[in-house]
Scaffold this active site. Sequence first.
Site, PDB file in Angstrom:
ATOM      1  N   ASN A 171       0.872  -1.174   0.000  1.00  0.00           N
ATOM      2  CA  ASN A 171       0.000   0.000   0.000  1.00  0.00           C
ATOM      3  C   ASN A 171       0.907   1.221   0.000  1.00  0.00           C
ATOM      4  O   ASN A 171       1.517   1.542   1.017  1.00  0.00           O
ATOM      5  CB  ASN A 171      -0.901  -0.023   1.251  1.00  0.00           C
ATOM      6  CG  ASN A 171      -1.692   1.270   1.412  1.00  0.00           C
ATOM      7  OD1 ASN A 171      -1.794   2.069   0.477  1.00  0.00           O
ATOM      8  ND2 ASN A 171      -2.245   1.474   2.598  1.00  0.00           N
ATOM      9  N   LYS A 195       0.134   4.313  -0.271  1.00  0.00           N
ATOM     10  CA  LYS A 195      -0.431   5.540   0.315  1.00  0.00           C
ATOM     11  C   LYS A 195      -0.129   6.722  -0.617  1.00  0.00           C
ATOM     12  O   LYS A 195      -0.133   6.548  -1.827  1.00  0.00           O
ATOM     13  CB  LYS A 195       0.109   5.755   1.739  1.00  0.00           C
ATOM     14  CG  LYS A 195      -0.014   4.475   2.567  1.00  0.00           C
ATOM     15  CD  LYS A 195       0.181   4.654   4.031  1.00  0.00           C
ATOM     16  CE  LYS A 195       0.013   3.301   4.727  1.00  0.00           C
ATOM     17  NZ  LYS A 195      -0.008   3.389   6.158  1.00  0.00           N
ATOM     18  N   HIS A 226      -9.680   1.507   4.582  1.00  0.00           N
ATOM     19  CA  HIS A 226      -8.392   1.614   5.283  1.00  0.00           C
ATOM     20  C   HIS A 226      -8.559   2.555   6.479  1.00  0.00           C
ATOM     21  O   HIS A 226      -9.290   3.540   6.414  1.00  0.00           O
ATOM     22  CB  HIS A 226      -7.311   2.139   4.340  1.00  0.00           C
ATOM     23  CG  HIS A 226      -5.944   2.061   4.936  1.00  0.00           C
ATOM     24  ND1 HIS A 226      -5.477   3.016   5.820  1.00  0.00           N
ATOM     25  CD2 HIS A 226      -4.968   1.132   4.812  1.00  0.00           C
ATOM     26  CE1 HIS A 226      -4.253   2.657   6.209  1.00  0.00           C
ATOM     27  NE2 HIS A 226      -3.917   1.528   5.614  1.00  0.00           N
ATOM     28  N   GLU A 277      -6.831   4.829   7.629  1.00  0.00           N
ATOM     29  CA  GLU A 277      -6.551   6.255   7.367  1.00  0.00           C
ATOM     30  C   GLU A 277      -7.739   6.931   6.683  1.00  0.00           C
ATOM     31  O   GLU A 277      -7.977   8.121   6.860  1.00  0.00           O
ATOM     32  CB  GLU A 277      -5.255   6.390   6.549  1.00  0.00           C
ATOM     33  CG  GLU A 277      -4.035   6.130   7.418  1.00  0.00           C
ATOM     34  CD  GLU A 277      -2.815   5.594   6.688  1.00  0.00           C
ATOM     35  OE1 GLU A 277      -2.767   5.669   5.451  1.00  0.00           O
ATOM     36  OE2 GLU A 277      -1.909   5.073   7.373  1.00  0.00           O
ATOM     37  N   GLU A 335      -6.008  -4.936  10.199  1.00  0.00           N
ATOM     38  CA  GLU A 335      -4.956  -3.950  10.443  1.00  0.00           C
ATOM     39  C   GLU A 335      -5.251  -3.210  11.739  1.00  0.00           C
ATOM     40  O   GLU A 335      -5.995  -2.226  11.748  1.00  0.00           O
ATOM     41  CB  GLU A 335      -4.911  -2.931   9.297  1.00  0.00           C
ATOM     42  CG  GLU A 335      -4.548  -3.530   7.959  1.00  0.00           C
ATOM     43  CD  GLU A 335      -3.858  -2.494   7.074  1.00  0.00           C
ATOM     44  OE1 GLU A 335      -2.715  -2.738   6.679  1.00  0.00           O
ATOM     45  OE2 GLU A 335      -4.443  -1.441   6.803  1.00  0.00           O
ATOM     46  N   GLY A 383       2.103   2.003  10.773  1.00  0.00           N
ATOM     47  CA  GLY A 383       3.106   3.063  10.678  1.00  0.00           C
ATOM     48  C   GLY A 383       3.765   3.406  12.008  1.00  0.00           C
ATOM     49  O   GLY A 383       4.446   4.420  12.121  1.00  0.00           O
ATOM     50  N   SER A 440       2.965  -2.390  10.271  1.00  0.00           N
ATOM     51  CA  SER A 440       4.402  -2.503  10.511  1.00  0.00           C
ATOM     52  C   SER A 440       4.990  -3.865  10.150  1.00  0.00           C
ATOM     53  O   SER A 440       5.863  -4.373  10.856  1.00  0.00           O
ATOM     54  CB  SER A 440       4.729  -2.127  11.963  1.00  0.00           C
ATOM     55  OG  SER A 440       4.323  -0.789  12.221  1.00  0.00           O
TER      56      SER A 440
HETATM   57  P1  PGA Z   1       2.593   0.100   7.600  1.00  0.00           P
HETATM   58  O1  PGA Z   1       1.162   0.391   6.913  1.00  0.00           O
HETATM   59  O2  PGA Z   1       3.103  -1.197   7.016  1.00  0.00           O
HETATM   60  O3  PGA Z   1       3.452   1.247   7.203  1.00  0.00           O
HETATM   61  O4  PGA Z   1       2.359   0.016   9.065  1.00  0.00           O
HETATM   62  C1  PGA Z   1       0.247  -0.632   6.679  1.00  0.00           C
HETATM   63  C2  PGA Z   1      -1.018  -0.084   6.067  1.00  0.00           C
HETATM   64  O5  PGA Z   1      -1.395   1.053   6.408  1.00  0.00           O
HETATM   65  O6  PGA Z   1      -1.674  -0.733   5.256  1.00  0.00           O
END
Ligand code: PGA
Length: 251
Positions: A10, A12, A95, A97, A167, A173, A213
């Site tokens: 992903n 982003k 997601h 976010e 998630e 993140g 992560s």
């Molecule tokens: P990350 O993000 O691997 O940077 O923690 C995962 C995601 O948001 O899908």
Amino acid sequence: MSRQPIIAGNWKMFKTGSEAKNFITELMPLVSHALARVFVAAPFTALQSAAQAAKGSQIVIGAQNMHDAVEGAFTGEISASMIKEAGANFVLLGHSERRQFFHEKNDFINRKVTRALSENLTPLLCVGETQEERDAEKTSKVLKTQLEECLSGVSNEQIEKIIIAYEPVWAIGTGKTATPEIAQEAHSICRDFLSKKWGRPVSDKVALLYGGSVKLDNIEGLMKMPDIDGALIGGASLQAKTFAQIINLVR
Ligand code: PGA
């Protein structure tokens, strides 16, 4: 039950069209013998160049969001058919976010899931609890409610086409990965929910990815768990070499 593993990146809000093309061109030879299916969720403006670069390879390109309407007066939004024509075959929906910064609610996400299915785009639905919800021991309830509401009206035939990513918001993140045991526990809650609703043979076919992560040093432990069928990777998917190394660790 054997489900083919999926490793999805992903990106982003990273990478222009030309950066996406270079990335895919670099990634392709590195993952040509991968056992996992490789997915990349690119920004809208990079979909076309990523999809063109990925032609003839097993890399599947997808979008990170879409609107639920066929078309209409929704300034700034993108429809399923636009995404498809740009070369995407899947779309991330719900997601955290999107939920957190753009206030997307389960009923809106549900309409997007329905739209994606009707346009033959694979929905990759994200669910997960926040730190406060976990601390209050609400994880199971939160996951079930998200699945119930986001997948409302989905038929037996359709559920097999959906990919779900667990998630936990506290792991995205932050560098704080869920342990394989914590992730497995949440995945088994999701699998049981699917099984109660659509039956065990069907729920056994649904790919459940873990996200939050994921890196080179934790992918193997996570993939050993019976209900973890792959990963959704943000930060560690931005460099082709690192992403390929993670993909190639999946056996
Ligand atoms: P990350 O993000 O691997 O940077 O923690 C995962 C995601 O948001 O899908």
